[in-house]
Design a protein around this motif. Structure first.
Motif, PDB file in Angstrom:
ATOM      1  N   ASN A  33       0.819  -1.213   0.000  1.00 54.52           N
ATOM      2  CA  ASN A  33       0.000   0.000   0.000  1.00 54.52           C
ATOM      3  C   ASN A  33       0.854   1.265   0.000  1.00 54.52           C
TER       4      ASN A  33
ATOM      5  N   LEU B 193      -1.249   4.287  -1.445  1.00 56.09           N
ATOM      6  CA  LEU B 193      -2.558   4.267  -0.802  1.00 56.09           C
ATOM      7  C   LEU B 193      -2.390   4.558   0.681  1.00 56.09           C
ATOM      8  N   ASP B 194      -1.188   4.346   1.178  1.00 57.90           N
ATOM      9  CA  ASP B 194      -0.916   4.534   2.598  1.00 57.90           C
ATOM     10  C   ASP B 194       0.339   5.398   2.734  1.00 57.90           C
TER      11      ASP B 194
ATOM     12  N   ALA C  67      -2.822  10.965  -6.230  1.00 55.08           N
ATOM     13  CA  ALA C  67      -3.828  10.317  -7.071  1.00 55.08           C
ATOM     14  C   ALA C  67      -3.356  10.302  -8.525  1.00 55.08           C
ATOM     15  N   LYS C  68      -2.740  11.402  -8.941  1.00 60.66           N
ATOM     16  CA  LYS C  68      -2.246  11.489 -10.322  1.00 60.66           C
ATOM     17  C   LYS C  68      -1.152  10.434 -10.571  1.00 60.66           C
TER      18      LYS C  68
ATOM     19  N   ARG D  36      -0.789   7.570  -8.898  1.00 62.20           N
ATOM     20  CA  ARG D  36      -1.461   6.259  -8.915  1.00 62.20           C
ATOM     21  C   ARG D  36      -2.070   6.003 -10.293  1.00 62.20           C
ATOM     22  N   ARG D  37      -2.655   7.072 -10.841  1.00 61.36           N
ATOM     23  CA  ARG D  37      -3.354   6.953 -12.108  1.00 61.36           C
ATOM     24  C   ARG D  37      -2.374   6.653 -13.242  1.00 61.36           C
TER      25      ARG D  37
ATOM     26  N   PHE E 123      -2.998  -1.441 -10.087  1.00 60.98           N
ATOM     27  CA  PHE E 123      -3.309  -2.367  -8.997  1.00 60.98           C
ATOM     28  C   PHE E 123      -4.058  -3.592  -9.515  1.00 60.98           C
TER      29      PHE E 123
ATOM     30  N   PHE F  72      -6.039  -6.788  -7.623  1.00 60.12           N
ATOM     31  CA  PHE F  72      -6.439  -7.226  -6.280  1.00 60.12           C
ATOM     32  C   PHE F  72      -6.864  -8.687  -6.280  1.00 60.12           C
TER      33      PHE F  72
ATOM     34  N   HIS G 217     -12.092  -6.467  -7.571  1.00 62.70           N
ATOM     35  CA  HIS G 217     -12.595  -5.100  -7.426  1.00 62.70           C
ATOM     36  C   HIS G 217     -13.067  -4.499  -8.742  1.00 62.70           C
TER      37      HIS G 217
ATOM     38  N   LEU H  14     -12.284   2.785 -17.014  1.00 58.86           N
ATOM     39  CA  LEU H  14     -12.306   3.698 -15.854  1.00 58.86           C
ATOM     40  C   LEU H  14     -11.055   4.555 -15.661  1.00 58.86           C
ATOM     41  N   PRO H  15      -9.825   3.949 -15.674  1.00 59.39           N
ATOM     42  CA  PRO H  15      -8.649   4.804 -15.448  1.00 59.39           C
ATOM     43  C   PRO H  15      -8.496   5.863 -16.531  1.00 59.39           C
TER      44      PRO H  15
ATOM     45  N   ARG I  72      -7.449  -3.412 -16.889  1.00 59.37           N
ATOM     46  CA  ARG I  72      -7.690  -2.093 -16.303  1.00 59.37           C
ATOM     47  C   ARG I  72      -6.399  -1.541 -15.679  1.00 59.37           C
TER      48      ARG I  72
ATOM     49  N   ILE J  65      -7.223   3.509  -8.354  1.00 56.79           N
ATOM     50  CA  ILE J  65      -6.825   3.676  -9.753  1.00 56.79           C
ATOM     51  C   ILE J  65      -6.704   5.150 -10.127  1.00 56.79           C
ATOM     52  N   GLY J  66      -6.674   6.018  -9.111  1.00 58.65           N
ATOM     53  CA  GLY J  66      -6.248   7.385  -9.385  1.00 58.65           C
ATOM     54  C   GLY J  66      -7.315   8.453  -9.334  1.00 58.65           C
TER      55      GLY J  66
ATOM     56  N   ILE K 291      -7.747   2.378   1.639  1.00 58.01           N
ATOM     57  CA  ILE K 291      -7.449   1.002   2.054  1.00 58.01           C
ATOM     58  C   ILE K 291      -8.635   0.403   2.802  1.00 58.01           C
TER      59      ILE K 291
END
Lengths: 215, 400
Positions: free
Chosen positions: A37, A42-43, A66-67, A69-70, A75, A77, A81, A94-95, A142, B313-314, B394
């Motif tokens: 994470n 995310l963490d 966020a940018k 991550r995008r 990811f 899972f 998800h 979606l992305p 994705r 996913i952003g 999370i």
């Protein structure tokens, strides 16, 4: 019981080179998910530094993270998800939507991804109508649609039977062969053994960090 | 995430939860529809009454004897004096004022009308030829007190009276007996039905002199006056009061009512009433807003994993917040538009059922209803949207 602070990770010093194939193994509670994470932004670590692509990212703003991550992280899972009300194609899209890619380009890229992951026939099906392997292929499509530099997979085969799991793993390994950094978290020794670099964790610490010579 | 994509994505979401969305849209639509229909009714009633009032005359002033005091003391009353009567002389005096186009003195009484072996009690108006244009009455046949014939014993019958007494023959030219006098029917009023509770179909009109003789009086019941133009109404009122004060030895013992003042009062009262019912209906929009809030809160809880995924996913917090707000906007917009159509349909049905009631919803009401619906929907979804936006990725991902 109680509010005693738990150190999920303790004194971790890890460097992963671009294009590596790393597995992180350990029993539950060993901190492997937390590590993933943090790598996936995310963490946030309570202390310490995390650099991604030689850039310090620990104290970036939420929007900037966020940018990243995008654009740089994909990811995958254990429980896929997928958004249940969207079709396979829409889930893959979606992305691109979040990234503000124009609709015409999105269409082309989603079609390419459907082709690449052999999901053409399933494009308009919702996750409930797909098999486990197909769902994870949609999830991988994705995760890769933005062409990230790192794929983070958390028990990617945990909900799949052995044969399908092996197929999914070879898909992920294909991505690695094309230059993507692949980090897989698992408690499955056999699965973890396929990686060129194997990290074993326990109680928030790295126990073993072993690299194959062939890697 | 672009605005177009946000709207498109949230629209798809709205469409995929069709029962939930339908219920919220229905709640919104009913609220907006209620506002539209109720204001259409209120405004329709207002227009109905104003039309009725306008139909009794144009630039109309009514002079009546006595003074309507709302405060202070009326000296005459203390001294045991009755207010002076209005007389024909007063009326003639007023007729010379420059702001006045025409006037009609009026006496009212009841008498027995008999003709062709029939007998009935009728309301008798005594007046002059000017009564017809001032009161916007129309003659179906004949004429009324043609100028130069004021001294003749003529009578004009209301449409229903004429029908009752002379069902087969022409009424004009017939002889009738009213009270103890004989009259020649010179005209018949066109049927107008009831205006302001006064049915002109069941009256008869005779010259003022005959009426005063019949009822043994020299005083007038009213003087009806038509001002030359709208802007002459107020000066005419002042001139009338001044003129009457002078001829009544400096005593303010008459009252002048202008049609405009009455109209304005009615207009104000009914407008307030319309606003009140609109306000009551608007409460249902607030209720719909609370419903939106509740449903959106449930949606945020239901879609926790999805929110977590979007973040992974952003998606930024802003993206998530906008997605949920856009969802509420869609529900509110569709509900409001549907409600507007529903309200218009309802108003149309009311107009169909009661053609005399001009039940058109005022534009301000439609705009206000839609605005309140949108505001209620958006405000109500603020809390759920920021709850979703603040969610920890999370925790959200791990929730099943």
């Amino acid at each position: 019981m109680g509010d005693q602070a738990v150190c999920a990770l303790n004194n971790i010093d890890l460097h992963i080179a671009s294009g590596e194939y790393v597995s992180i193994m350990g029993p539950s509670g060993s901190g492997k998910s937390t590590l993933l994470n943090i790598i996936g932004l995310l963490d946030k670590p309570n202390s310490g530094r995390y650099e991604l692509d030689e850039k310090l990212v620990t104290n970036l703003s939420e929007t900037e993270q966020a940018k990243i991550r995008r654009e740089k992280i994909g990811f995958v899972f254990q429980s896929f998800h997928l958004v249940p009300r969207l079709t396979a194609a829409e889930n893959i899209e979606l992305p691109l939507i979040l990234g503000g890619v124009p609709p015409e380009q999105r269409q082309i890229r989603v079609n390419e991804a459907l082709q690449a992951f052999e999901l053409k026939q399933r494009a308009l099906h919702r996750p409930a109508e797909l098999s486990g392997g197909q769902r994870q292929r949609v999830a991988i499509a994705r995760a890769t649609i933005m062409q990230p530099s790192v794929i983070l997979a958390d028990e990617p085969t945990g909900n799949l039977d052995h044969q399908i799991g092996a197929e999914v793993m070879s898909l992920l390994e294909d991505l690695h062969h094309r230059g993507t950094t692949l980090i897989v978290v698992t408690h499955d020794r056999e699965l973890g053994g396929r990686a060129h670099r194997q990290i074993a964790m326990r109680d928030g610490k790295i126990l073993i960090d072993h690299s194959d010579d062939t890697g | 995430m672009t605005l177009a994509d946000t709207l498109r994505t949230s629209f798809k979401t709205v469409m995929s939860y069709h029962i939930r969305s339908l219920l919220i849209i229905l709640a919104m639509a009913l609220g907006v529809g209620a506002v539209v229909v109720l204001t259409a009714l209120g405004d329709g009633a207002r227009n109905y009454i104003i039309n009725q009032f306008s139909s009794i005359g144009t630039h109309l002033l009514v002079v009546l004897p006595g003074r309507a005091e709302t405060s202070g003391s009326f000296l005459g009353a203390v001294l045991g004096q009755t207010p002076r009567d209005l007389t024909l002389k007063d009326a003639q005096l007023l007729g010379r004022l420059p702001q006045i186009r025409r006037y009609a003195p009026l006496n009212v009484g009841a008498a027995e009308l008999s003709a062709a072996n029939r007998l009935r009690e009728v309301t008798v108006l005594g007046s002059t030829a000017n009564l017809i244009p001032i009161r916007h009455m129309k003659l179906a046949q004949g004429n009324f007190l043609a100028h130069g014939a004021e001294r003749n014993a003529q009578i004009v019958l209301g449409a229903k009276i004429a029908q009752e007494f002379f069902p087969r023959s022409q009424a004009v030219g017939q002889r009738v007996r009213l009270g103890d006098s004989r009259f020649l029917v010179s005209g018949v009023l066109a049927s107008q039905g009831e205006t302001m509770g006064f049915n002109t179909d069941e009256i008869v009109i005779i010259p003022i002199d005959y009426a005063q003789a019949m009822f043994n009086t020299t005083s007038l019941f009213r003087i009806l006056i038509e001002a030359k133009s709208h802007s002459d109404i107020e000066p005419a009122k002042q001139a009338i009061l001044a003129s009457l004060r002078q001829s009544h030895d400096g005593e303010d013992d008459t009252t002048v009512i202008t049609q405009d003042a009455i109209l304005e009062t009615f207009d104000r009262i009914l407008h307030a009433l319309t606003l009140a019912v609109a306000g009551i209906a608007a409460i249902s929009l607030i209720v719909a807003g609370i419903l939106v809030m509740n449903v959106m809160l449930v949606a945020v809880t239901q879609r926790t994993a999805e929110i977590g995924l979007l973040k992974a996913i952003g998606a930024t917090s802003i993206d998530i917040r906008r997605l949920f707000l856009a969802e509420a906007v869609w529900l509110s917009v569709v509900g409001a538009v549907l409600g507007l159509l529903l309200g218009q349909l309802g108003s149309f049905l009311i107009r169909l059922a009661y053609p005399q009631l001009p039940a058109w919803a005022p534009i301000w009401a439609s705009i206000a209803a839609i605005t309140v619906a949108l505001l209620a929907g958006i405000l109500a979804s603020m809390l759920p949207a920021s709850k979703a936006a603040r969610m920890d990725a999370i925790d959200a991902l791990n929730k099943k």
